[in-house]
Design an enzyme around this catalytic site. Sequence first.
Site, mmCIF file in Angstrom:
data_model
loop_
_atom_site.group_PDB
_atom_site.id
_atom_site.type_symbol
_atom_site.label_atom_id
_atom_site.label_comp_id
_atom_site.label_asym_id
_atom_site.label_seq_id
_atom_site.Cartn_x
_atom_site.Cartn_y
_atom_site.Cartn_z
ATOM 1 N N ASP A 32 -8.904 14.704 -1.451
ATOM 2 C CA ASP A 32 -9.892 13.657 -1.195
ATOM 3 C C ASP A 32 -10.123 13.478 0.290
ATOM 4 O O ASP A 32 -11.235 13.239 0.743
ATOM 5 C CB ASP A 32 -9.410 12.322 -1.763
ATOM 6 N N TYR A 35 -12.286 16.119 1.611
ATOM 7 C CA TYR A 35 -13.646 15.846 1.135
ATOM 8 C C TYR A 35 -14.294 14.775 2.007
ATOM 9 O O TYR A 35 -15.407 14.939 2.506
ATOM 10 C CB TYR A 35 -13.588 15.407 -0.328
ATOM 11 N N GLU A 110 -9.632 -6.072 -0.056
ATOM 12 C CA GLU A 110 -9.243 -5.755 -1.428
ATOM 13 C C GLU A 110 -8.642 -4.367 -1.453
ATOM 14 O O GLU A 110 -9.007 -3.524 -0.638
ATOM 15 C CB GLU A 110 -10.489 -5.729 -2.342
ATOM 16 N N LYS A 112 -8.354 -0.638 -2.548
ATOM 17 C CA LYS A 112 -9.328 0.332 -3.049
ATOM 18 C C LYS A 112 -8.644 1.081 -4.196
ATOM 19 O O LYS A 112 -7.705 1.848 -3.990
ATOM 20 C CB LYS A 112 -9.738 1.298 -1.935
ATOM 21 N N ASP A 114 -8.125 3.732 -7.031
ATOM 22 C CA ASP A 114 -8.558 5.128 -7.134
ATOM 23 C C ASP A 114 -8.887 5.483 -8.584
ATOM 24 O O ASP A 114 -8.065 6.021 -9.318
ATOM 25 C CB ASP A 114 -7.463 6.042 -6.583
ATOM 26 N N TYR A 219 -14.886 -5.965 -9.373
ATOM 27 C CA TYR A 219 -14.972 -6.484 -8.001
ATOM 28 C C TYR A 219 -16.383 -6.831 -7.536
ATOM 29 O O TYR A 219 -16.557 -7.352 -6.450
ATOM 30 C CB TYR A 219 -14.329 -5.515 -7.002
ATOM 31 N N LYS A 307 -9.067 4.259 4.687
ATOM 32 C CA LYS A 307 -8.273 5.199 3.883
ATOM 33 C C LYS A 307 -6.853 5.296 4.445
ATOM 34 O O LYS A 307 -6.674 5.501 5.638
ATOM 35 C CB LYS A 307 -8.932 6.585 3.893
ATOM 36 N N CYS A 400 9.089 44.275 0.923
ATOM 37 C CA CYS A 400 7.926 43.586 0.351
ATOM 38 C C CYS A 400 8.155 43.266 -1.136
ATOM 39 O O CYS A 400 8.492 44.164 -1.904
ATOM 40 C CB CYS A 400 6.688 44.462 0.503
ATOM 41 N N CYS A 403 5.442 45.626 -3.179
ATOM 42 C CA CYS A 403 5.526 47.091 -3.276
ATOM 43 C C CYS A 403 6.905 47.641 -2.910
ATOM 44 O O CYS A 403 7.168 48.827 -3.099
ATOM 45 C CB CYS A 403 4.460 47.731 -2.393
ATOM 46 N N CYS A 418 3.915 43.428 5.637
ATOM 47 C CA CYS A 418 4.047 44.653 4.860
ATOM 48 C C CYS A 418 2.916 45.538 5.352
ATOM 49 O O CYS A 418 1.749 45.146 5.306
ATOM 50 C CB CYS A 418 3.876 44.361 3.371
ATOM 51 N N CYS A 423 -0.298 48.638 -0.722
ATOM 52 C CA CYS A 423 0.407 47.496 -1.341
ATOM 53 C C CYS A 423 -0.541 46.703 -2.261
ATOM 54 O O CYS A 423 -1.565 46.184 -1.807
ATOM 55 C CB CYS A 423 0.958 46.587 -0.252
HETATM 56 S S1 IVH Z 1 -16.972 -2.194 -3.508
HETATM 57 C C1 IVH Z 1 -21.378 -1.153 -2.381
HETATM 58 N N1 IVH Z 1 -14.424 -2.590 -3.960
HETATM 59 O O1 IVH Z 1 -14.655 2.992 -4.027
HETATM 60 C C2 IVH Z 1 -19.964 -0.792 -2.539
HETATM 61 N N2 IVH Z 1 -15.298 -0.413 -4.333
HETATM 62 O O2 IVH Z 1 -15.707 4.810 -1.977
HETATM 63 C C3 IVH Z 1 -19.397 -1.212 -3.831
HETATM 64 N N3 IVH Z 1 -13.668 1.184 -5.177
HETATM 65 O O3 IVH Z 1 -17.847 3.391 -5.374
HETATM 66 C C4 IVH Z 1 -17.999 -0.868 -3.973
HETATM 67 N N4 IVH Z 1 -11.972 -0.190 -5.254
HETATM 68 O O4 IVH Z 1 -15.820 3.247 -6.998
HETATM 69 C C5 IVH Z 1 -15.428 -1.708 -3.959
HETATM 70 N N5 IVH Z 1 -12.214 -3.096 -4.374
HETATM 71 C C6 IVH Z 1 -13.208 -2.219 -4.371
HETATM 72 C C7 IVH Z 1 -13.020 -0.889 -4.786
HETATM 73 C C8 IVH Z 1 -14.097 -0.006 -4.733
HETATM 74 C C9 IVH Z 1 -12.374 1.037 -5.489
HETATM 75 C C10 IVH Z 1 -14.423 2.436 -5.293
HETATM 76 C C11 IVH Z 1 -15.787 2.320 -5.935
HETATM 77 C C12 IVH Z 1 -16.741 2.754 -4.861
HETATM 78 C C13 IVH Z 1 -15.878 3.665 -4.055
HETATM 79 C C14 IVH Z 1 -16.428 3.864 -2.666
#
Ligand code: IVH
Length: 662
Positions: A32, A35, A110, A112, A114, A219, A307, A400, A403, A418, A423
């Site tokens: 992630d 990404y 809050e 986040k 996953d 949320y 993050k 190796c 081989c 090697c 090989c």
């Molecule tokens: S608020 C306009 N609150 O994180 C934004 N998102 O990377 C609305 N997520 O799409 C999202 N916990 O799927 C919000 N406490 C939280 C969250 C949260 C997880 C996810 C959600 C969002 C993604 C963004």
Amino acid sequence: MTEIEKKMRDLEKQIEKANYEYHTLDKPSISDRDYDMMLNELIELEETYPLFKSPTSPTVKVGGVVLDKFVKVKHEKPMMSLANAFNNQELIEFDKRVSKEVTEYSYNMELKIDGLAINLTYVNGVLARASTRGDGVVGEDVTENIKTIRSIPIELRKPLSLEVRGEVFMPYSSFHKANEERLKEGLELFKNARNAAAGTIRQLDSSIVRKRNLDMFCYTLVEPHKYGIHTQEGVLTFLNDLGLKTNPNYKVVNSIEEVISEISRYDVLRKELSYDTDGVVIKVNELDKYDQIGQTVKYPKWAIAYKFAPEEVVTTLNSITFQVGRTGVITPVAELSPVMISGSLVSRATLHNEDYIKALDIEINDKVIVRKAGEIIPEVVGPVLEERKNTIKFEMIKTCPSCGDLLHREAEEADWFCVNPGCPAQHIGKLIHFSSRGAMNIDTLGEKVVVQLFEENLLKDIRDIYVLKDQKERLMTLDRMGEKKVDNLLMAIENSKSMPLDKLLFGLGIKHVGAKVAKIILKRYPSLELLSNASVEDLKTIPDIGLATAESIHHFFHTEYARKLIQDLKEIGLQVEMEVTETTSNLLQDKTFVLTGKLETLGREEAQTIIEKLGGKVSGSVSKKTDYVLAGSDAGSKLEKAISLGIEVIDEKRFKEMTSIE
Ligand code: IVH
């Protein structure tokens, strides 16, 4: 195409593939964090070079591809994503941007969660529909599946009509149970809880969903003002009072400094939770200020996702095995007692080379610290010396493992090699590299197929890939190789012939020639022929190219093997020359504009002439194919459509900047 455009196209492709693997297949191949880094890089490039931004860029859509098996649902209001911050500095910058727009605000912090975002629609207090985010504009109807989640009420405590959003996730206990069952059934294990949750939500049989024990934290309330709610904290309380589950670990703070100090508390707390979290979401608490702070097409400017840094864990190093790479390099690999790191099960990690193991004083049976620092392959950080007992000293192998030939190590190199040209492991490695995503991108020719075809004597060398088409009958007789699969394979091979030369050069696997170096070299020598005649001295004068790389390139092109290979690849029809780069008169080449509203200084006709002169087109209606909507005052439905499709909207000022008039 310029280097920057290419870089952007390349990032888009990589992100799209990752999106597809993550959102649609539920099988990610990159972490992630990697990404997010790629996405951030692309967002930045798009901000710096808006002209090169593709209308279908994955930064516009916020999610994955919509599957056909569920009915599609258009969201009343788009489901946006969040911008990311990876360090305190980025949080401070976020706060600066907010403070430019509004004063006297607080932040609600809050966790986040996953999982995956879900939109719930309640009508008169009854759950009427649940949909996934999809691409942010259109999602999938997963009502039947969502109804099976115990924490989601079918009926609210008040008969209200509203839209709520939140995160569906799989708690660790359900995740472990699901994987135990998959193990018994001989199915591939879920990589992490997030993927397990996403895969589960896309099950057509809702009884399977029920068994998986998913959960949800809400949320977002879509139109809070309708219920007299003016803060994010108020939203959470309101939702909770209606019987919806909200995460209790939220906190309102008054400054970004407090946010920063609270984050470390969250990083400790999250390790005690029974579900995955990957950061903290920081939202301006005062909802009435959101309009003023604004949003981009991708994400709101009133919130950011911090993050967490990669997690480190301790586990036992049970043994050290050895891998033979495509260049013959031998890499020691730590075989570990399986352990969860950042939400996925890890049982192997790279140890790089003999010197690395010795320098870190790693012994077999040691307790070791392992980390997944944005890498797909986790790495061993070092041993826990205080816990050392009954360890076995590490000895580098002398022959190796593929081989059996004696290994060599040059005085100035850290790696053992090697050097046997025959090989098998090296040949397989070269073929896998050639067809890999960063090189020729023959996605149907992955590791398993390469090994299979190698063992069947159908594939020994790169050129053999392009004569496979003469072996169709034979291919179809192989295990797991139906006609469709063979056709797909042959088609992907055929398509790869048009890959640009930098991909081919990288794919050849010349020592020190990575994807970036390949591009740099081709700027000076834009064909394989020119490159093969370059001397070490000439090569060394290219910026960023050192002696080792120059010598390696020179050596490669002076082998009989390379001469023959290049001749063959040319005859087969691969691109052995670079495309000529575009000139500035094609500034708007292939870009489609739609003009709407009243333009203040430019007449419509004038704008149209400018666009066409620079190679662009003007169209009368907005569609997915539109690149830019140039909007003046009183713009109407075209503007609305552009916003809903996520198409970039520009004003006259921006248009003039883009086209360098004034
Ligand atoms: S608020 C306009 N609150 O994180 C934004 N998102 O990377 C609305 N997520 O799409 C999202 N916990 O799927 C919000 N406490 C939280 C969250 C949260 C997880 C996810 C959600 C969002 C993604 C963004």
